[in-house]
Design a protein around this motif. Sequence first.
Motif, PDB file in Angstrom:
ATOM      1  N   UNK A   1     -10.746 -10.192  -7.814  1.00  0.00           N
ATOM      2  CA  UNK A   1     -10.313  -9.217  -8.804  1.00  0.00           C
ATOM      3  C   UNK A   1     -10.386  -7.804  -8.225  1.00  0.00           C
ATOM      4  N   UNK A   2     -11.469  -7.496  -7.522  1.00  0.00           N
ATOM      5  CA  UNK A   2     -11.566  -6.190  -6.873  1.00  0.00           C
ATOM      6  C   UNK A   2     -10.452  -6.030  -5.848  1.00  0.00           C
ATOM      7  N   UNK A   3     -10.198  -7.092  -5.075  1.00  0.00           N
ATOM      8  CA  UNK A   3      -9.136  -7.048  -4.074  1.00  0.00           C
ATOM      9  C   UNK A   3      -7.789  -6.696  -4.663  1.00  0.00           C
ATOM     10  N   UNK A   4      -7.563  -7.107  -5.901  1.00  0.00           N
ATOM     11  CA  UNK A   4      -6.303  -6.791  -6.555  1.00  0.00           C
ATOM     12  C   UNK A   4      -6.228  -5.348  -7.032  1.00  0.00           C
ATOM     13  N   UNK A   5      -7.373  -4.678  -7.112  1.00  0.00           N
ATOM     14  CA  UNK A   5      -7.408  -3.306  -7.633  1.00  0.00           C
ATOM     15  C   UNK A   5      -7.356  -2.249  -6.544  1.00  0.00           C
ATOM     16  N   UNK A   6      -7.637  -2.661  -5.314  1.00  0.00           N
ATOM     17  CA  UNK A   6      -7.722  -1.664  -4.239  1.00  0.00           C
ATOM     18  C   UNK A   6      -6.756  -2.005  -3.112  1.00  0.00           C
ATOM     19  N   UNK A   7      -6.571  -1.040  -2.245  1.00  0.00           N
ATOM     20  CA  UNK A   7      -5.673  -1.213  -1.106  1.00  0.00           C
ATOM     21  C   UNK A   7      -6.457  -1.115   0.195  1.00  0.00           C
ATOM     22  N   UNK A   8      -7.732  -1.537   0.146  1.00  0.00           N
ATOM     23  CA  UNK A   8      -8.621  -1.426   1.295  1.00  0.00           C
ATOM     24  C   UNK A   8      -9.181  -2.805   1.627  1.00  0.00           C
ATOM     25  N   UNK A   9      -9.766  -2.971   2.806  1.00  0.00           N
ATOM     26  CA  UNK A   9     -10.362  -4.273   3.138  1.00  0.00           C
ATOM     27  C   UNK A   9     -11.557  -4.578   2.251  1.00  0.00           C
ATOM     28  N   UNK A  10     -11.623  -5.809   1.771  1.00  0.00           N
ATOM     29  CA  UNK A  10     -12.729  -6.258   0.932  1.00  0.00           C
ATOM     30  C   UNK A  10     -13.507  -7.330   1.680  1.00  0.00           C
ATOM     31  N   UNK A  11     -14.793  -7.077   1.895  1.00  0.00           N
ATOM     32  CA  UNK A  11     -15.665  -8.046   2.549  1.00  0.00           C
ATOM     33  C   UNK A  11     -16.439  -8.788   1.478  1.00  0.00           C
ATOM     34  N   UNK A  12     -16.144 -10.078   1.329  1.00  0.00           N
ATOM     35  CA  UNK A  12     -16.749 -10.857   0.246  1.00  0.00           C
ATOM     36  C   UNK A  12     -18.031 -11.522   0.721  1.00  0.00           C
ATOM     37  N   UNK A  13     -19.085 -11.401  -0.075  1.00  0.00           N
ATOM     38  CA  UNK A  13     -20.364 -12.037   0.235  1.00  0.00           C
ATOM     39  C   UNK A  13     -20.718 -13.002  -0.889  1.00  0.00           C
ATOM     40  N   UNK A  14     -20.550 -14.300  -0.684  1.00  0.00           N
ATOM     41  CA  UNK A  14     -20.993 -15.239  -1.710  1.00  0.00           C
ATOM     42  C   UNK A  14     -22.518 -15.222  -1.770  1.00  0.00           C
TER      43      UNK A  14
END
Lengths: 248, 248, 248, 248, 248, 248, 248, 248
Positions: F188-201
């Motif tokens: 969801x955050x990835x859809x809101x921004x235009x920057x790289x998102x590093x996901x940490x489960x």
Amino acid sequence: MDRAQIESLLHEVREGRTAIPDALDRLRDLPFEDLGFAKLDHHRPLRTGMPEVIYSSGKTVAHVAHIFKHMASHGGNVLATRATRDYYNAVVEAEPCAVFHETARCITLDQAPAPAGKGTVAVVCAGTSDLPVAEEAAVTSRLMGNTTELIADVGVAGIHRLLAQRSALQSARVLIVCAGMEGALPTVVGGLVNAPVLAVPTSVGYGASFGGLAALLGMLNTCSPNVCTVNIDNGFGAAVIATLINRL
Amino acid sequence: MDRAQIESLLHEVREGRTAIPDALDRLRDLPFEDLGFAKLDHHRPLRTGMPEVIYSSGKTVAHVAHIFKHMASHGGNVLATRATRDYYNAVVEAEPCAVFHETARCITLDQAPAPAGKGTVAVVCAGTSDLPVAEEAAVTSRLMGNTTELIADVGVAGIHRLLAQRSALQSARVLIVCAGMEGALPTVVGGLVNAPVLAVPTSVGYGASFGGLAALLGMLNTCSPNVCTVNIDNGFGAAVIATLINRL
Amino acid sequence: MDRAQIESLLHEVREGRTAIPDALDRLRDLPFEDLGFAKLDHHRPLRTGMPEVIYSSGKTVAHVAHIFKHMASHGGNVLATRATRDYYNAVVEAEPCAVFHETARCITLDQAPAPAGKGTVAVVCAGTSDLPVAEEAAVTSRLMGNTTELIADVGVAGIHRLLAQRSALQSARVLIVCAGMEGALPTVVGGLVNAPVLAVPTSVGYGASFGGLAALLGMLNTCSPNVCTVNIDNGFGAAVIATLINRL
Amino acid sequence: MDRAQIESLLHEVREGRTAIPDALDRLRDLPFEDLGFAKLDHHRPLRTGMPEVIYSSGKTVAHVAHIFKHMASHGGNVLATRATRDYYNAVVEAEPCAVFHETARCITLDQAPAPAGKGTVAVVCAGTSDLPVAEEAAVTSRLMGNTTELIADVGVAGIHRLLAQRSALQSARVLIVCAGMEGALPTVVGGLVNAPVLAVPTSVGYGASFGGLAALLGMLNTCSPNVCTVNIDNGFGAAVIATLINRL
Amino acid sequence: MDRAQIESLLHEVREGRTAIPDALDRLRDLPFEDLGFAKLDHHRPLRTGMPEVIYSSGKTVAHVAHIFKHMASHGGNVLATRATRDYYNAVVEAEPCAVFHETARCITLDQAPAPAGKGTVAVVCAGTSDLPVAEEAAVTSRLMGNTTELIADVGVAGIHRLLAQRSALQSARVLIVCAGMEGALPTVVGGLVNAPVLAVPTSVGYGASFGGLAALLGMLNTCSPNVCTVNIDNGFGAAVIATLINRL
Amino acid sequence: MDRAQIESLLHEVREGRTAIPDALDRLRDLPFEDLGFAKLDHHRPLRTGMPEVIYSSGKTVAHVAHIFKHMASHGGNVLATRATRDYYNAVVEAEPCAVFHETARCITLDQAPAPAGKGTVAVVCAGTSDLPVAEEAAVTSRLMGNTTELIADVGVAGIHRLLAQRSALQSARVLIVCAGMEGALPTVVGGLVNAPVLAVPTSVGYGASFGGLAALLGMLNTCSPNVCTVNIDNGFGAAVIATLINRL
Amino acid sequence: MDRAQIESLLHEVREGRTAIPDALDRLRDLPFEDLGFAKLDHHRPLRTGMPEVIYSSGKTVAHVAHIFKHMASHGGNVLATRATRDYYNAVVEAEPCAVFHETARCITLDQAPAPAGKGTVAVVCAGTSDLPVAEEAAVTSRLMGNTTELIADVGVAGIHRLLAQRSALQSARVLIVCAGMEGALPTVVGGLVNAPVLAVPTSVGYGASFGGLAALLGMLNTCSPNVCTVNIDNGFGAAVIATLINRL
Amino acid sequence: MDRAQIESLLHEVREGRTAIPDALDRLRDLPFEDLGFAKLDHHRPLRTGMPEVIYSSGKTVAHVAHIFKHMASHGGNVLATRATRDYYNAVVEAEPCAVFHETARCITLDQAPAPAGKGTVAVVCAGTSDLPVAEEAAVTSRLMGNTTELIADVGVAGIHRLLAQRSALQSARVLIVCAGMEGALPTVVGGLVNAPVLAVPTSVGYGASFGGLAALLGMLNTCSPNVCTVNIDNGFGAAVIATLINRL
């Protein structure tokens, strides 16, 4: 609607106070379980020699002792599995004739003669690590009336030790084979006998044994067609099935 | 070292040409399998009424027909499982008495009387999807000499259909219960009977059935202690075990 | 023992030919399922407006057409899921009023008015790949009498598209939310509405989606407490539950 | 842009200092969340009768007591799940009206009348091991305003005990069915009722239960179409969904 | 409430027909998504140089060609991934400037200049089997405006081949490293460079690779802290992230 | 062969004491790592502002304190992750300037200025349970020289809370998003921004979360193409990558 | 920088045209792989008798034929694994001396004498289904210069057949044991010999074999300590290791 | 039937008291294991220099001490693995010459010279976390008579450290390589040497390492063909195989 009510309905029918179609309608909705059927269950362990059973793990010591005593009062045999000595200390206070089987982690009360099985149940395992599960099966099997022979220290990595027990294996009417790690023992035993083999995977092992999964999959994929499998560490269940088979 | 060689050795011993310690040494390394033991195996299917069996899947049509004919020449019964009609067409040309069981995906040759099982083997399943596995079990069971009753359309989601078969279930000496999806049928059947229940998970289902894994796990975790389990879709194996039990 | 037999027993009781204790004994073993109970089931689809259902996958075209026609003759609605156009061609020949829903892979026969659901069932999905599952849910839901609104193209990676549908979502009485890949849509929808959300993981994805496992686990671990889950790709099942809820 | 800014903009519009097209443009980028929308949420539990909820596991005793007291001050009901007596001792000191439900591992504060559900929520489970999860569901369901009936000791291995509860099951408006091991109970219950069944797999079992995975897969693969599933041991979540359904 | 309604409200405010507090209340519930916000998205690919993307797999040839042409008409670049030559033949008929990249399984239309990335994106893989995934990443990266260098044939089992590329690796601003089988390449590359490494597990392998699971787990457990991972075979996704980083 | 030896060899060449072919042969086997290359590594943390790092879990308190002090003596920053207060008490005795971050479970020594990152690193998580992982990322990120903003309490089940942070999210140069349970937040955050998102489960969750597997799979299957993923609970690793990106 | 360049540098040093410190600096960055080291690799197969190898699966027929011919031109032996007859037809056209091994699915070119192994490599498997993997191992082993004995039809379910081969097993210097289904054969063989056993799980089986996972886990959990394991179906790899051992 | 009985039978044959056909019949059923074969096993550890081994984990301290003393009395070497200092304290009281290896978690008694291995066994691992497994392998290897070199701190993320050990690696006759996390080390080492590599996955790691599964899968999928694998953390098993190879 219990037996008394049905009896009363039948009286009404006989006396003509209730028409037969009406009686039919009332019977149609009769819950079958009020016909006495369910009550028989309470005597079932006593009649069949199957013990009443308590799975101790996850229950409190006091709870197990209480259930044990209650079950014992029905007059049949009682078996508590997955029990430590702490459980036994509480149980034996409530029921002085209870016996503790340390390796098997079982508490038994043997106060009612179980019907004798027709042949021998062989309980087979590889080494000391599998003994708790094998002993659970053996203790259960004996309490249920089977002549039971425990054959340990016969792992497949030293096949001659297993072959040395060939006649003992072949004289059993049904076999329970417990194995952890790669779980190959039931398959090899299955190839040596002409009787049903009940395979019990154990959680013995480490790493890629994944808590007994490796042994379980090995047994399910057996190339000996006379092998079937129960849950991991379920020595008790294997003994119940062996008993049913041995009474045939 | 075969029987002739041992016979010759014994003659040498009798005639004093070989010292007893030397004879002992030569016997010590005696491969037991040359003592005639292994040869018995060749007659085993014939003696026991167990058919010789071919798992067709992955073999060519020609290969299966060839093996089938070869096995048939031994005089015993022959069973080919997981076979399509293509396989049958090739087999029946080689062995005109072979019979095809379409739903069961089995080819049988019934030329030797199998020892009769003592009671009835009930093969139970829920619906049409589980029928191939159930029929494989039933065809195998019949070929092995068991009176076999197939009880289909008794899924647990319509429990009254299953209860309507209670007397048929309870009169079986051993039961084979096939189920896919959630695999609950063996547990419910196990609670209705006092006989061994052989559970066969089937690969019927989709999504989270993961090729029968869901049904397999369900059966291994059964709360009916008289249930044991074979591999997914292994109707044949269940019938072998049922036969061994039914001959006791 | 059927109704006639019970009637006859009651006559014997009335006429004194059978003693009441004997009648009681015979009634005690009465199989409840012969009391007419089971027969009701045959009318159940007709009464409730639930269609009779065929899961086509794995069945032959001819078999599905045959069952479809047979079910249609009962007078109720009929639904075949997981059907291709080949199936439809065979079905429509047997049952000219049958309708094919290509994306939903469903064949329907709508010949009996289903009871109208009280509110709207919203079927929500992200994109074109999830449409077959969402349409299966929508077609089923409509056939079962629900006003059904399909809301597609609202994936969580473009959250404003979902928010733009907020009033449609909030006016639904129950929601079916289908999602593959990471399966996050039901959780986000669950946070926007105050109604039950039925989550349907789809097998859409590749690699670590493992056939829908990722979406399934995501939905089971939802942090929206109003979400529950059905099997992967089970649009049909979700529609059944939605219907039951929407009739309350 | 907060309320004050919008108010000021509206004044400019009224006074003609800002043209309407310009006002429209400025409103277009209006962040909706500054419109007071979010504040409504703070009153939501109070308005809906849904309690505020604390998942205690992994939090310190002091932390839970602190949150509980804070939530209680809002005037609504409060529920802490997965709590031991230690947690309760701390909570009750801060909030003397809090009640501890030992088996359910829940602490509740019932100070605000929840809207009454329209029918009965039945919570069903097999035995004593599943009770903590079933009780969590029951306690939650009651706190949320539902007449709730707990039906225990109805495992599928003794199907007559379940059938004896048929009328209780059938009179429920929605059912929560908790089961560990093979997880078959929801499927069998689903076949007996015409209402939505919320299945809760429990982590009860050992070996191949893999922490509840077997029960979970069993429920997802149910052949009863009126069953949907929540996470393992999630009695709370099932009660939330049951409440939403029961208020319809 | 759409733009017209807000305009009308503003007129009422100006004309004094609506009090400002009332206008505030009506604006408070304003759904932000009707304010034109969403429309910006339609121009996003064109503005950012990110292509519009079609995941071809599972779509029909005609469908892909149709979408491709439609997207192309927006004026931006278009990318279709997981496409075979059949797809290309259909696409090129609709859009003659489309180019097919056989190994990469991509169709591209490069009609709009993408903003140039600041440095080089290195795409690294071991051998010919991983090339389709690596090429998908490279084709995507180039279409998005990055100077892209493909470095193949550098598997970790022949470490000197990798070391020979050290300067090429070290001069990249961001690296995409694709590997199947044991998936060790990103970790080793990660240890040689001081830049972000985007690891792409591929489904190359057999047996215990379990469709790329082995490589995926290997990358997630990397001991090089500058490595992060995308889905199996997701060369496209890695290129998107690399582009975002390379534009910083 | 170190620099001195090579120098000496070159002198021999110059002075004609060693023939060029012989010199070539000796250089051929030259281990490149003795050319000074490796020594640079010892200064690397100091030069780059990357701290030296200790993973405390599984090490003794004394061992960690010893390593910490040793690393501190190099003059660079030091970071110990997965540390409890017991570890800190030992560390601070050896190194009085060390600081303990309780929620983050980190001990830091900040004695060398790290190069400043160019923009802001946003660390985002849903609730209190994910805070330890998010704080580990934030503490690491700050120690490495990044302006770091922690945005908590923005779970996807209450999407308006997340949207309220939209401008903070959109002004970050790179984002670290931590989530347990269904792991939907990065998508969801990835859809809101235009920057790289590093996901940490994170391993937050119970039942079918399987220790973070559900969240991990969710993130790998994200439908936001700007998301990549690190290992479960690996806040540290995400911060390293974010730092590398933020220095570009 | 290749040998010529270094030679030229040394000349400059000798002639005083380059200062020693400058020469040191240029040598410091010397890529070690240009020092002739890497070139040896090209001759490695020729020197060691290890064939050059092509994994055919997933490559086109033309591609394999091309690579095969190219490799053959180096003068060493060539091996293509996982090849069908179609591949062979193309290869033999390019390289007339190539030989096809149908069961092994291998194409070989034996044009360079491999160093003879010191003892016998025994390749053991149970039945016809495992033969493709066993033959791949045997063909590879022979091409690499080992006297190789294939021992088939020795499954553990008929242990006497295996024991009959005891002397053949015990006279091998290293053993490769291939098994599918439960994978028990390596463990039993491992108990009979005093040599290293290389276990190869095969994907033979169905249902709970999960593509060879059951056999793989069984082998990893072996209770024979002289057993180590390669990937599922990896007969080639086992033969490589056996060759390395047999040359010691 | 033991040697004495066979001797007596041979005497009867010689003396004509038993006919040769009768003697043949009695010999036919001769259990081979009574021919002295099994007894040799008792001397096997002494003859071969392989120690007798105790897996301590799960056994009581007293039990281990008892077995250790008993084994020691046979005169050979003894090894107890997975032992803590508590075990050692009990063992050393019974057997004063026993030595404790703390990191390796091993107790050894070295009282019998093992046959010397022909070359060096290299035990390689990355860092301190893998040391317990590597040391278990090294201690076992030394006790079995091998010159053993432990090479630690050579993780693949800093490849130059590994390359610096190239000559040590290349001079080993067989290598044991232990690695946790992504398990890439054996593959890289395998590419540097021309000797058999025994890979030992360790359970070192967290999150998606799943107790060593990631490392295990990585090693099984190695692209270095000279690598084979043992169970997770099984340093002991690797040393046994290394010993067998090193004695060839």
